[in-house]
Design a protein around this motif. Structure first.
Motif, short mmCIF file in Angstrom:
data_model
loop_
_atom_site.label_atom_id
_atom_site.label_comp_id
_atom_site.label_asym_id
_atom_site.label_seq_id
_atom_site.Cartn_x
_atom_site.Cartn_y
_atom_site.Cartn_z
N ASP A 255 0.84 -1.20 0.00
CA ASP A 255 0.00 0.00 0.00
C ASP A 255 0.87 1.25 0.00
OD1 ASP A 255 -2.60 -0.77 -0.27
OD2 ASP A 255 -2.93 -1.10 1.85
N THR A 271 0.03 0.37 -4.53
CA THR A 271 -1.36 0.65 -4.86
C THR A 271 -1.57 2.14 -5.10
OG1 THR A 271 -1.94 0.93 -2.53
CG2 THR A 271 -2.19 -1.28 -3.47
N PRO A 273 -4.67 5.20 -4.74
CA PRO A 273 -6.03 5.53 -4.31
C PRO A 273 -6.81 6.20 -5.43
CG PRO A 273 -4.50 7.19 -3.52
CD PRO A 273 -3.67 6.15 -4.22
N GLU A 281 -8.56 4.07 -9.09
CA GLU A 281 -8.00 3.28 -7.99
C GLU A 281 -7.40 1.97 -8.51
OE1 GLU A 281 -9.28 1.31 -3.68
OE2 GLU A 281 -10.82 1.94 -5.11
N ASN A 283 -6.02 -1.41 -6.61
CA ASN A 283 -5.87 -2.04 -5.30
C ASN A 283 -4.86 -3.18 -5.34
OD1 ASN A 283 -7.26 -4.22 -6.45
ND2 ASN A 283 -9.24 -3.50 -5.66
N GLN A 284 -4.62 -3.77 -4.15
CA GLN A 284 -3.61 -4.83 -4.06
C GLN A 284 -4.00 -6.07 -4.87
OE1 GLN A 284 -0.79 -4.71 -0.31
NE2 GLN A 284 -2.80 -5.47 0.26
N ARG A 285 -5.30 -6.34 -4.92
CA ARG A 285 -5.73 -7.53 -5.66
C ARG A 285 -5.37 -7.42 -7.14
NH1 ARG A 285 -11.58 -10.69 -5.83
NH2 ARG A 285 -10.61 -12.66 -6.47
N GLU A 308 -7.35 -9.85 -1.82
CA GLU A 308 -6.09 -10.30 -2.45
C GLU A 308 -5.55 -11.55 -1.76
OE1 GLU A 308 -4.92 -7.35 0.75
OE2 GLU A 308 -6.40 -7.40 -0.88
#
Length: 448
Positions: A255, A271, A273, A281, A283-285, A308
């Motif tokens: 993150d 990541t 935002p 955005e 994200n980690q997934r 994730e």
């Protein structure tokens, strides 16, 4: 007589009429604030933009000296130097935070509105004398920090994560969510991360533990690091990554990028935002899925937070052995329960037993780190996942730290020892050419 004493004397009439305490400090802040505004009125910003930071500092120092002389402010040499330094910090850095950011002994900086700034040193919190003019001044510093990484903080978006140029992790939360005023939390980024030798000196772990951890890293065993906030998860993750051979390609996903890997072939992903319109955005997934297409030998996930977890487990089960991840949890058993819940957040309908089987197949070792009451951090448990027993994930503890008490100074007393269980992964270590002697698991070897 110092500047603070002279200012305090000048303010004595106000003190007799119920004025605020520490008038010398408040008067000094007022002088610095007025000086800052005078500089902004006189300075040629367009010309200064073309200067290097060192030239800028020199020009700023000359301008402060000129204003002091023009306004006939009575200051001695030390006071002039302090004022010049404070103004430089205000214009070029992060104001009152700069001395704390320059202190290598500070691991956390916690700003509770404008007049209370705490730091953590050696695992203990202490109140500092640092303060801001007011909450407006603190807000300007927060905005300066977050704007440098392309983020924003305002009433419509009152929480933000960011990082400083040196990699330190920043979190800010402002009114209306923060009732008393802006709150700023900074987790310092160590320029020189802790090494295994330093952790041994601090008695955070033992030589037998190090032998096993080094072998696990070289034998490509999947490891989950569990612990609370500030317990040392990232520090241990950095140490474990040091055992990965230099020939391997490593992809890290975080993150806020804070891992400090020393290998030559490292790809760092972070990541993003959403923007002001709520779009963009990442994200980690999404990053885990993308990392699988980047031909990684190992994937390191800074912290498992949500859906994730499923992608990470699938990666560990499909050829990306030796991967590492951290998770917030108080015990190894709780860590597996949280991991199971996070897989459910992926939106894929799996039975609890199927999820637990995935976990058993993917993760071999769970490390539990804790911050004890005296501020020290220790690897308190090393456990091996051995499979399923009915509907439950079976685990064996290999190493353990047992707290036995606290001495008169508040220092935690205790001992490390092996449980005597010979782990199943010992056969894998031998297969990879990094065998560990059976004596390492001898329960009679106790370390204070």
């Amino acid at each position: 007589m110092s500047l603070r004493e002279r200012l305090a004397m000048a303010d004595e009439p106000r003190a007799n009429h119920g004025g605020p305490p520490a008038l010398a400090a408040s008067a000094y802040l007022e002088l610095k604030k007025r000086m800052h505004q005078t500089i902004l009125d006189r300075i040629d910003l367009e010309r200064l933009k073309r200067l290097t930071p060192e030239q800028f500092k020199h020009e700023l120092a000359l301008l402060v000296q000129r204003i002091i002389e023009d306004e006939r402010i009575a200051l001695n040499q030390n006071e002039r130097h302090s004022l010049v330094l404070d103004i430089q910090h205000e214009m070029l850095g992060f104001g009152p935070l700069e001395p704390l950011l320059a202190d290598p002994g500070v691991s956390d900086i916690l700003v509770n509105t404008c007049d209370k700034v705490y730091v953590e040193r050696a695992g203990r919190l202490e109140l500092t004398e640092v303060s801001f003019h007011d909450n407006t001044h603190l807000m300007k510093i927060i905005e300066k920090i977050v704007s440098r990484v392309g983020r924003r903080v305002d009433e419509s978006s009152p929480m933000v994560d960011a990082r400083l140029p040196d990699g330190s992790r920043v979190n800010a939360i402002i009114p209306p969510l923060a009732v008393d005023g802006p709150i700023l939390s900074i987790r310092r980024f160590a320029a020189n991360p802790l090494t295994v030798l330093r952790l041994l000196e601090y008695k955070s772990l033992t030589p037998p533990m190090v032998q096993v951890l080094q072998a696990l890293g070289q034998a490509k065993v999947n490891i989950l690091i569990s612990g609370g906030t500030g317990s040392g998860k990232t520090t241990l993750l950095n140490v474990l990554s040091g055992f990965i051979p230099a020939s391997e390609r490593i992809v890290t996903i975080e993150d806020a990028a804070e891992l400090q890997l020393r290998q030559p072939h490292v790809v760092r992903l972070e990541t993003r935002p959403p923007n002001i319109e709520g779009k963009g955005e990442v994200n980690q997934r999404s990053l885990v899925r993308n990392a699988l297409r980047m031909r990684p030998d190992r994937i390191i996930l800074g912290e498992v937070r949500g859906g994730e977890a499923l992608d990470m487990l699938q990666a560990m089960n499909t050829g990306h052995e030796g991967s590492l991840a951290t998770i917030h949890s108080n015990t190894p058993r709780d860590a597996l329960s949280r991991l199971e819940n996070m897989v459910g957040m992926a939106g894929v309908h799996l039975t609890p037993r199927a999820v637990r089987q995935q976990i058993c197949s993917a993760v071999t070792v769970v490390l539990q780190v804790s911050r004890l009451t005296d501020g020290t951090r220790k690897l308190v448990s090393l456990q091996e996942i051995t499979g399923m027993e009915g509907e439950v994930v079976a685990m064996h503890e290999i190493f353990h730290f047992e707290q036995t008490g606290v001495d008169a100074t508040g220092k935690v007393l205790g001992q490390f020892y092996a449980t005597g269980v010979r782990p199943r992964f010992a056969d894998r270590l031998r297969m990879f050419g990094v065998p560990v002697a059976d004596a390492v698991f001898d329960p009679d070897r106790v370390f204070e």
